[in-house]
Design an enzyme around this catalytic site. Sequence first.
Site: not given
Length: 534
Positions: A103, A185, A206, A209
């Site tokens: 990521k 995410s 968090t 995600s």
Amino acid sequence: MAWILVGLSLSSVGWTSSVFFTTSAPPPDLYEASVPELQAGLTSGQFTSAYFARIEEVNLQGPKLRAIIETNPSALEQAQALDFERLIYGRRSPLHGIPVLLKDNIATVAFEGMNTTAGSYSLLGSIFPDDAGVVKRLRAAGAIILGKANLSEWAHFRGILAAGWSGRGGQTTNAYYPNADPCGSSSGSGVASSIGLTAVSLGTETDSSITCPASNNNVVGIKPTLGLTSRAGVIPISEHQDTVGPLTRSVVDAAIVLSIIAGPDPNDNYTLAQPSPVPDYTLALNTSSLIGKRLGVPRTVFLNDTITGNDPYVNVIFSQALLTLQQLGATIVDPADLPSAYEIVASKNETIVADIDFKVQINDWFESLVENPFNVTSLADLIAFNDKYPALEKPTGYIDQSVLIESEATTGRNATFFEALAFDREMGGIQGIDAALKQYNLDALVLPAPGYTSTPAVPLGFYPDNVTIGSAGPNTIYPAPGVPIGLSFLGTAWSEYSLIGFAYAYEQKTMTRLQRKAYAAAIPQTQLADVIGQ
Ligand SMILES: *[C@@H]1O[C@H](CO)[C@@H](O)[C@H](O)[C@H]1NC(C)=O
Ligand SMILES: *[C@@H]1O[C@H](CO)[C@@H](O)[C@H](O)[C@H]1NC(C)=O
Ligand SMILES: *[C@@H]1O[C@H](CO)[C@@H](O)[C@H](O)[C@H]1NC(C)=O
Ligand SMILES: *[C@@H]1O[C@H](CO)[C@@H](O)[C@H](O)[C@H]1NC(C)=O
Ligand SMILES: *[C@@H]1O[C@H](CO)[C@@H](O)[C@H](O)[C@H]1NC(C)=O
Ligand SMILES: *[C@@H]1O[C@H](CO)[C@@H](O)[C@H](O)[C@H]1NC(C)=O
Ligand SMILES: *[C@@H]1O[C@H](CO)[C@@H](O)[C@H](O)[C@H]1NC(C)=O
Ligand SMILES: *[C@@H]1O[C@H](CO)[C@@H](O)[C@H](O)[C@H]1NC(C)=O
Ligand SMILES: CC(=O)N[C@H]1CO[C@H](CO)[C@@H](O)[C@@H]1O
């Protein structure tokens, strides 16, 4: 580009890469190839080239999935050196020569040629001085960093924005239905693993995600206990919640990756409290793992569609999973409610903690940079940057930055912050998961991944063709026909070993992942046979 191998200094080695390829077995289909299959006889150079070609086919062309922001210009050279080393000295680990996608909020050394930006133009060209802690572990294990994955910008901490969008990467979309929501995410990490644009990927979580993109993209995701994997060198939201974990096509691969990235790191002191040594999670891969285990269903709130907003089909398919888990030898305790269920959903304390932590920690991140071409040195500068460059950071449909503004308004870790943090721990753990586990004498909780869950998710099923299509953003839809749904196992701190065993038993019994594939245009055509001999 110069490359220094960890523990060995071979620079440029002119090695022809076809030597490892054995003709006895056909090379595996890269849509599904597992880490052990890739290890079984091919060279890193071959599959690194093949993954690059697959990315080229679908990232900006064809279905334009926008799952990858950058590829690693040093990867092929590293692959050659690692192939050579394996030939001479043998394998460093099960990840030797295996391409791993990161990521874009996970730092890599700049001289290798890639940026670390959390998807934001404000960090383009910035230099963080070191590899992230998890990347150091991957490199020591002989893994190849394939590239950086697109994500929800700032790991979805910028504003009310569609999942999977970043200024640099654009809108990531799901490979199972055109323009479907990849969730976030860790969107690009999920999409890339789902159709074999990489062997495995890493995401960060968090709050959901990792598990949400695992669910939406038909892959296995592990959100580890906070403190199991290092966050050093990861662009932060909150040290009290951030974690790094794998997104892979199988539980086997997830166990292999977690075994390597887990462990203490002096640069993230939360990791110093973990039980030692790190287990070999691959030893948990036993199809009998569910025999005699007690799994609880926290029905109140978490399976209430009015509260979760889930499509009713999620509950239908989850009920089938409960029967399967019973067939696998588990006792289902239903309901097994969390005493704090309603408080968890109503609480704004998580936001209080994250808003305050983010400002402190992102300012520290800016300070830690050794190069920072846009001179964005504070959260206030970042907000101003987004306003100054709307064509880059505020295109139509993606303008909000209310979360950054809310965070900027905070003034540090005060009494309210510490109360909120204590409340989160109490409601999530002591009166939450741990209370339910204890009260009902459970080994784990089980839930569908869509909704409110976090922890290992495995493929559960797919929305039917007649599902009512909803909107997920200016350019994305959810649910949609054929879009995947995951199943989550939740446990107490440090219970990854057990949860991996449960997920493996379920996965091996159901083999859901290949029951439905991505839409035709989103399946890359390049295979190993196409690059062998080139
Ligand atoms: C970052 O991206 C820019 C533009 O794509 C590129 O020129 C540069 O080499 C990349 N890497 C670093 C470390 O800046
Ligand atoms: C980690 O170190 C920081 C200072 O670098 C300190 O404030 C914090 O209390 C430490 N946390 C733990 C869990 O040891
Ligand atoms: C798998 O688990 C079963 C039940 O606990 C146990 O009897 C068996 O020995 C295990 N198999 C392996 C290979 O560890
Ligand atoms: C589901 O939640 C709604 C809204 O809070 C509530 O009115 C309803 O009673 C709940 N359903 C069940 C079965 O608990
Ligand atoms: C936050 O936590 C406190 C306990 O410290 C609790 O009383 C309060 O209701 C919570 N606030 C919100 C907005 O949930
Ligand atoms: C950043 O600051 C340096 C030094 O003051 C300056 O030369 C450069 O033009 C600035 N960059 C931008 C994008 O404003
Ligand atoms: C702490 O900071 C938060 C966020 O800025 C604020 O809402 C709260 O009132 C502050 N608490 C105290 C006790 O000052
Ligand atoms: C979708 O089709 C299934 C049969 O395949 C049917 O049971 C279900 O009621 C249909 N759902 C909707 C929303 O039409
Ligand atoms: C690897 C790759 O395709 N990266 C692209 C990601 O998206 C941006 C924006 O469209 C492109 O500039 C990159 O080339």
